[in-house]
Design a protein around this motif. Structure first.
Motif, PDB file in Angstrom:
ATOM      1  N   PRO A 101      -2.916  16.212  -8.824  1.00 44.34           N
ATOM      2  CA  PRO A 101      -4.082  15.340  -9.006  1.00 44.34           C
ATOM      3  C   PRO A 101      -3.874  13.907  -8.513  1.00 44.34           C
ATOM      4  CG  PRO A 101      -3.715  16.664 -10.969  1.00 44.34           C
ATOM      5  CD  PRO A 101      -2.514  16.853 -10.094  1.00 44.34           C
ATOM      6  N   ARG A 102      -2.602  13.495  -8.350  1.00 41.65           N
ATOM      7  CA  ARG A 102      -2.313  12.163  -7.829  1.00 41.65           C
ATOM      8  C   ARG A 102      -2.173  12.168  -6.314  1.00 41.65           C
ATOM      9  NH1 ARG A 102      -1.603   8.950 -12.551  1.00 41.65           N
ATOM     10  NH2 ARG A 102      -1.983   7.296 -11.037  1.00 41.65           N
ATOM     11  N   ASP A 343     -10.919   6.552  -2.435  1.00 46.59           N
ATOM     12  CA  ASP A 343     -12.002   5.562  -2.402  1.00 46.59           C
ATOM     13  C   ASP A 343     -11.952   4.720  -1.131  1.00 46.59           C
ATOM     14  OD1 ASP A 343      -9.672   4.286  -3.190  1.00 46.59           O
ATOM     15  OD2 ASP A 343     -10.635   3.027  -4.703  1.00 46.59           O
ATOM     16  N   GLN A 344     -10.784   4.170  -0.830  1.00 44.09           N
ATOM     17  CA  GLN A 344     -10.591   3.432   0.406  1.00 44.09           C
ATOM     18  C   GLN A 344      -9.098   3.233   0.606  1.00 44.09           C
ATOM     19  OE1 GLN A 344     -11.663  -0.808   0.321  1.00 44.09           O
ATOM     20  NE2 GLN A 344     -12.355  -0.507  -1.791  1.00 44.09           N
ATOM     21  N   PRO A 345      -8.644   2.965   1.826  1.00 42.81           N
ATOM     22  CA  PRO A 345      -7.207   2.866   2.086  1.00 42.81           C
ATOM     23  C   PRO A 345      -6.508   1.777   1.281  1.00 42.81           C
ATOM     24  CG  PRO A 345      -8.419   3.135   4.139  1.00 42.81           C
ATOM     25  CD  PRO A 345      -9.443   2.916   3.068  1.00 42.81           C
ATOM     26  N   GLY A 346      -7.133   0.635   1.124  1.00 38.85           N
ATOM     27  CA  GLY A 346      -6.473  -0.485   0.472  1.00 38.85           C
ATOM     28  C   GLY A 346      -6.183  -0.277  -0.998  1.00 38.85           C
ATOM     29  N   THR A 347      -7.046   0.449  -1.682  1.00 37.88           N
ATOM     30  CA  THR A 347      -6.835   0.708  -3.111  1.00 37.88           C
ATOM     31  C   THR A 347      -6.267   2.103  -3.350  1.00 37.88           C
ATOM     32  OG1 THR A 347      -9.179   1.302  -3.221  1.00 37.88           O
ATOM     33  CG2 THR A 347      -8.559  -0.908  -3.941  1.00 37.88           C
ATOM     34  N   PHE A 348      -6.556   3.017  -2.473  1.00 30.57           N
ATOM     35  CA  PHE A 348      -6.005   4.364  -2.440  1.00 30.57           C
ATOM     36  C   PHE A 348      -6.030   5.051  -3.820  1.00 30.57           C
ATOM     37  CE2 PHE A 348      -2.941   7.758  -1.486  1.00 30.57           C
ATOM     38  CZ  PHE A 348      -3.412   8.159  -0.247  1.00 30.57           C
ATOM     39  N   ASN A 349      -7.207   5.150  -4.374  1.00 34.19           N
ATOM     40  CA  ASN A 349      -7.398   5.900  -5.606  1.00 34.19           C
ATOM     41  C   ASN A 349      -7.834   7.316  -5.239  1.00 34.19           C
ATOM     42  OD1 ASN A 349      -6.882   3.764  -7.525  1.00 34.19           O
ATOM     43  ND2 ASN A 349      -8.818   2.865  -6.849  1.00 34.19           N
ATOM     44  N   VAL A 350      -7.019   8.298  -5.623  1.00 33.27           N
ATOM     45  CA  VAL A 350      -7.276   9.696  -5.268  1.00 33.27           C
ATOM     46  C   VAL A 350      -8.345  10.256  -6.195  1.00 33.27           C
ATOM     47  CG1 VAL A 350      -6.271  11.994  -5.044  1.00 33.27           C
ATOM     48  CG2 VAL A 350      -4.919   9.971  -4.427  1.00 33.27           C
ATOM     49  N   ASN A 363     -13.626  15.098  -7.877  1.00 31.91           N
ATOM     50  CA  ASN A 363     -14.065  13.931  -8.653  1.00 31.91           C
ATOM     51  C   ASN A 363     -13.230  13.769  -9.919  1.00 31.91           C
ATOM     52  OD1 ASN A 363     -16.122  13.381  -6.751  1.00 31.91           O
ATOM     53  ND2 ASN A 363     -17.465  14.871  -7.756  1.00 31.91           N
ATOM     54  N   GLN A 364     -11.918  13.922  -9.744  1.00 32.33           N
ATOM     55  CA  GLN A 364     -10.908  13.726 -10.790  1.00 32.33           C
ATOM     56  C   GLN A 364     -10.975  14.773 -11.895  1.00 32.33           C
ATOM     57  OE1 GLN A 364     -11.368   9.559 -11.897  1.00 32.33           O
ATOM     58  NE2 GLN A 364     -10.091   8.925 -10.168  1.00 32.33           N
TER      59      GLN A 364
END
Length: 594
Positions: A101-102, A343-350, A363-364
């Motif tokens: 999940p990560r 979400d986006q490369p800079g924050t990289f939330n999977v 969606n997690q």
């Protein structure tokens, strides 16, 4: 291996003659091959990507599952380049449930901790579990086992004969954890393993902490391709300049990313293209709190590395280093369908994960069940040793001795241990631990029923004031390790694990403060992640109650038998001075009574 017919179906699916099972539409591709971001759609058939194009309408059939990735970025599944997954104390299914999940969809591992207990043949059951999980494991056969010098006792010793048998097979991807000293001493089994792997064009995975100059040059004559052990950015940069693919390690206790990344941000930016990430050893509570490789991506970006470069380090770079880039590492036709929606490369939330061509996280939210298999009797933990007696933990000297100068194994950090000489009292011929001088007893007990070995020694740097702690999960030999300042409590701790078939325990004043049972080979468990985290935190709090101020006393304890950690260690064979590759007597001198 897939069949000729299955390969033909993949070829037809690539030509849109067979409809895709899944399509991801309207996402922004993070193309790690070309360092580009652009809008793209992805088609997946079974376990492989068959198209990455601006228009994939021809690939969509009546039963195709469509995932709308509008506003999301598509990243390849991440690859942990070196991990002793057993050190997480999780079985493979539970570990997959923790890291997939990560965004970690592949790991490179030797499964060496299992080998030390159940042998290479025993891995068949582990491989079957892996094959049914969403996490890929690219396995390298250890260069030999045990890793310890001098040799400790384990259940199975990997030799060159194993490499002759296994390296030609599709299961093995190289030679795992080749330590510098094995090449330095020209160990025959190690040299044979290297030559066999070269014959089949499989890479040598290295381990050479603090190796520079001539030591590093000597090591590289074994054609080591990858190395994950650098203590400074200068060491890291030298290795990179000498052609090694350098791996940054950020484990639960050895956090080297901040230091190693300086080789890129302050040294040579080009190093990044030949650098990847690994976690080596992780705990459940660290995974739950910080994440896994996604955390390393975050740290790299925070340190000044561009998001694209950080993502390449977590994906393509490692795939190329381990010669698995034909399967994983980027989003391209023919590659395995391991894809992250972030979400986006800079924050990289999977947010969503596709692994092995299946939607695992959307969606997690988990889309599949993680159910561990029924364990065979062979995998049930068993510590084959008679119950211990109090006297077993007493270091005896001459009855006429009044004091003894002992050489303690002084823990300066999780991976640095130096010699420290301390004078201790002798009572009735027994060298006594001293809490005021920060000296505790330590013992390693052979657990496989082979020779009943037991060693005794002294440790410092732990600040233990009372009680005892013990673990049967102790790489690289996974014997029983007990430490404490009370002989009765040490006895209770050891016997509790013997009676429970393995685990970790903290004891104080004759009472068990915390216990984690590890029924799978005495080193892992199928407990759900949240329950294991709770057990780990209970053990940590209990160890702190004994006075220890170490960040993770049970983890430190489990590492004591690793001889490759500079400079001292202890195994079932005795106290080890690794700078001399030999045992040492912890009693340096004694003073007689007047």
């Amino acid at each position: 291996m897939i069949s000729v017919n299955e390969l033909g179906n993949y070829i037809d699916a690539g030509a849109a003659k067979i409809s895709a099972d899944i399509v991801i539409e309207n996402g922004t591709l993070i193309n790690v091959d070309t360092s580009e971001y652009y809008l793209a759609n992805v088609a997946i058939y079974k376990e492989r990507i068959v198209a990455v194009d601006s228009d994939i309408s021809d690939y969509i059939g009546e039963n195709t599952k469509r995932i709308d990735a509008t506003g999301k970025y598509l990243a390849p599944g991440m690859i942990d380049g070196h991990i002793h997954v057993e050190c997480s104390k999780m079985g493979m299914t539970r570990f997959a449930q923790a890291v997939v999940p990560r965004g970690t969809t592949s790991i490179v591992s030797g499964l060496d901790e299992y080998i030390s207990v159940i042998g290479v043949d025993g891995l068949d059951e582990i491989f079957d579990e892996i094959d049914h999980s969403p996490l890929k494991v690219f396995w390298g056969l250890p260069y030999k086992t045990p890793y310890t010098i001098p040799k400790s006792t384990i259940a199975y010793n990997v030799s060159a004969a194993d490499h002759e048998k296994i390296q030609p097979t599709e299961r093995s991807y190289g030679v795992w954890e080749t330590v510098r000293e094995a090449i330095e001493t020209k160990d025959e089994d190690t040299l044979k393993a290297i030559l066999i792997s070269q014959k089949y064009h499989k890479p040598i995975f290295g381990c050479s902490p603090m190796a520079t100059g001539k030591d590093l040059n000597q090591f590289l004559m074994g054609r080591v391709h990858v190395d994950h052990e650098s203590y400074s950015h200068e060491e890291f940069l030298e290795k990179a300049r000498k052609g090694i693919h350098t791996v940054i390690r950020e484990s639960s206790v050895t956090k080297f990313l901040k230091e190693n990344i300086r080789a890129i941000t302050e040294g040579a930016p080009g190093v990044a293209r030949h650098t990847s990430f690994c976690s080596d050893d992780v705990t459940a509570h660290d995974l739950l709190k910080n994440g896994h490789l996604d955390h390393m991506v975050h740290l790299a970006i925070k340190a000044g590395v561009s998001p694209m470069t950080a993502i390449q380090m977590a994906t393509l770079n490692g795939a190329e280093a381990y010669h698995i880039d034909d399967q994983v590492g980027s989003i391209a036709p023919g590659k395995d369908a391991d894809i992250l929606l972030v979400d986006q490369p800079g924050t990289f939330n999977v947010e969503s994960v596709i692994s092995k061509g299946k939607v695992i996280i959307l969606n997690q939210e988990e889309q599949v069940e993680f159910v561990p298999p029924v364990r065979s009797k062979r995998l049930q933990g068993s510590l084959k040793h008679d119950l211990m007696q109090k006297s077993d933990f007493m270091y005896q000297v001459d009855q006429n001795d009044q004091t003894a100068v002992v050489r303690t194994i002084n823990s300066i950090g999780p991976f640095v241990r130096k010699a420290k000489d301390v004078e201790l009292d002798v009572t009735s011929g027994i060298v006594m631990p001293d809490v005021n001088k920060d000296v505790a007893m330590v013992s390693v007990i052979e657990r496989f029923g082979i020779n009943q070995n037991q060693s005794l020694g002294f440790i410092s740097g732990w600040s233990l004031q009372n009680g005892a702690i013990a673990t049967s999960a102790s790489p690289d030999d996974n014997n029983l390790v007990v430490a404490g300042v009370d002989f009765d409590d040490m006895t209770l701790a050891a016997n509790t694990l013997i009676q429970n078939g393995g685990g970790q325990v903290v004891v104080k004043d004759g009472k068990i403060l915390a216990l984690l049972e590890l029924p799978i080979a005495g080193i892992t468990t199928d407990l759900p992640l949240d329950q294991l985290v709770q057990k780990e935190l209970e053990l940590k709090r209990a160890a702190n109650e004994l006075g220890s101020r170490l960040p993770d006393p049970l983890f430190y304890l489990s590492f004591l038998p690793i001889t490759a950690i500079p400079d001292l260690a202890i195994t079932d064979g005795g106290n080890v001075d690794y700078t001399k590759l030999s045992y040492f007597n912890p009693i340096q001198s004694t003073t007689k009574k007047n």
